[in-house]
Scaffold this active site. Structure first.
Site, short mmCIF file in Angstrom:
data_model
loop_
_atom_site.label_atom_id
_atom_site.label_comp_id
_atom_site.label_asym_id
_atom_site.label_seq_id
_atom_site.Cartn_x
_atom_site.Cartn_y
_atom_site.Cartn_z
CG ASP A 168 -1.28 1.78 -0.99
OD1 ASP A 168 -0.82 1.58 -2.13
OD2 ASP A 168 -2.46 2.10 -0.78
CD GLU A 170 0.13 6.28 -7.17
OE1 GLU A 170 -0.76 7.16 -7.18
OE2 GLU A 170 -0.11 5.06 -7.28
#
Length: 324
Positions: free
Chosen positions: A17, A200
Site C-alpha cells: 500500500d 479499494e
C-alpha cells in the site's frame, strides 16, 4: 529522469500500500503498511532512488486497546493548509463482524511541524473520520480542487454485494466530511470480483483537463488489478453520472514476467517534474501460504508511465524485478 524505468525494483521490500508524496522542500516522503501492521513510519529522500536507502522514522504506534489497536493499514501522508496529515485505517480486533468483514474504520493524525519526521510527539490524533455508514472503511485519500478539499475512500455497504465500494465527499476540514458521500464505483465486472468483490485503494491524478481515479479490485493475490474512473475537471465531482468507468483493468498481473497482483497505487513525479510515476505494490510468486493479507512480500515498486493521444494514462505492464 529514468524515463526508461531504470529504477531499482522493488524499490522497498515488504512495504504494501505504498504512498509517495513530493513536497515543496524537495523531499519525497514515503509511507506504507508495515508487515506487522502495528505502526506508521515515514522515510524521506531527495530522490526516488534514495528512498530505498532512507532510514524509516516511526511517528505513531498503535494503541494497546480500542479502535486504533489492531491492523494498522495503508497510511497516506498529505500536506494541507501548511500542516501534515496522515490518513490510515485501524481496527479494534482482528475478528470479523456480522458481515464477515474486518472491523476497520478510518482515522487521521496531524502535525504542524515543518519536518513531520522530527518526533512522535509532534503528531496529534484527530480521531475517526465518520461517514454515512458505520461499517468497514479504509484506504482514504484526498485532493484539492478550486479551494475545495475532496475525500475518497473505500467502504462496505451491507445492502450492496461485496467487500467495498468507492465513495467521494467534500470535506469541511481534513478530518470531517461536509457533504453526503456519493458512491462512484462498486465491484461489477468479472475482473473486480475474483476471489472477493472489491473496489479499494483509490488514487487521484489531474492531467489533460481530467481527473483520473485509479482503484484496486479483486482479491489481494494474483487477481489483484487496477481499474480507473475519469471525469472532466469542469464537472461536478459529486455527480456520479459525470464519471466514466473503464470496462477493463488498466494495470494487471504480467504472468510472463512473474509480476503478480499489482495494485494499491499512488502517483508522484520525477525529480525534474517532467515524468509521471506510478507507485504500487506487487509480488513475484503466487504460491502463498495461508491468507494473502499476512504474506509480507508485497513490495513497493515504481515506474514511469506515459499518456495516450486521447489524454488517458498508459501504465503499460509491471516492470520486472531489477535488483541492482
Amino acid at each position: 529522469m529514468n524515463k526508461d524505468n531504470n529504477y531499482i525494483n522493488p524499490l522497498i521490500i515488504q512495504r504494501a500500500d505504498p504512498f509517495i508524496y513530493k513536497h515543496t522542500d524537495g523531499y519525497y516522503y514515503f509511507t506504507a503498511s508495515v508487515p506487522a501492521y502495528n505502526l506508521i513510519e515515514i522515510r524521506r529522500a531527495k530522490t526516488l532512488a534514495g528512498l530505498a536507502h532512507a532510514a524509516p522514522r516511526t511517528i505513531w504506534r498503535k494503541h494497546d486497546s480500542g479502535p486504533m489497536s489492531q491492523l494498522i493499514w495503508a497510511p497516506e501522508i498529505h500536506y494541507i493548509d501548511s500542516k501534515w496529515f496522515i490518513y490510515f485505517a485501524a481496527a479494534e480486533t482482528t475478528s470479523f463482524d456480522e458481515n464477515g468483514m474486518f472491523q476497520h474504520r478510518m482515522f487521521c493524525i496531524e502535525c504542524d511541524n515543518e519536518n513531520p519526521m522530527e518526533s512522535e510527539d509532534n503528531w496529534i490524533e484527530r480521531g475517526q473520520i465518520k461517514t454515512h455508514l458505520d461499517s468497514f472503511s479504509l484506504d482514504a485519500t484526498c485532493f484539492e480542487v478550486k479551494d475545495k478539499l475532496y475525500y475518497v475512500w473505500a467502504q462496505k455497504d451491507p445492502q450492496i454485494k461485496g467487500n467495498s465500494n468507492i465513495y467521494i465527499a467534500e470535506m469541511e476540514n481534513p478530518w470531517t466530511l461536509k457533504t453526503s458521500p456519493v458512491m462512484l464505483s462498486k465491484p461489477e465486472f468479472d475482473w473486480e470480483t475474483r476471489g472477493f468483490w472489491v473496489n479499494e485503494g483509490p488514487a487521484v491524478i489531474h492531467r489533460n483537463g481530467r481527473f483520473f481515479l485509479t482503484y484496486s479490485a479483486s482479491a489481494t493475490d494474483e487477481n489483484y488489478c487496477m481499474g480507473m474512473l475519469s471525469v472532466s475537471d469542469q464537472a461536478d465531482l459529486l455527480d456520479k453520472d459525470n464519471w466514466t468507468k473503464s470496462k477493463e483493468p488498466v494495470f494487471q498481473s504480467d504472468l510472463a514476467q512473474r509480476q503478480y497482483g499489482p495494485g494499491h497505487n499512488s502517483f508522484t513525479v520525477t525529480e525534474d517534474n517532467q515524468t509521471d510515476i506510478l507507485v504500487y505494490h506487487c509480488r513475484d510468486y503466487t504460491e502463498i501460504k495461508g491468507d494473502p493479507l499476512y504474506d509480507p512480500n508485497r513490495h513497493t515498486k515504481i515506474q514511469a508511465f506515459t499518456w495516450n493521444d486521447d489524454g488517458t494514462p498508459n501504465f503499460g505492464k509491471p516492470v520486472p524485478y531489477n535488483y541492482q
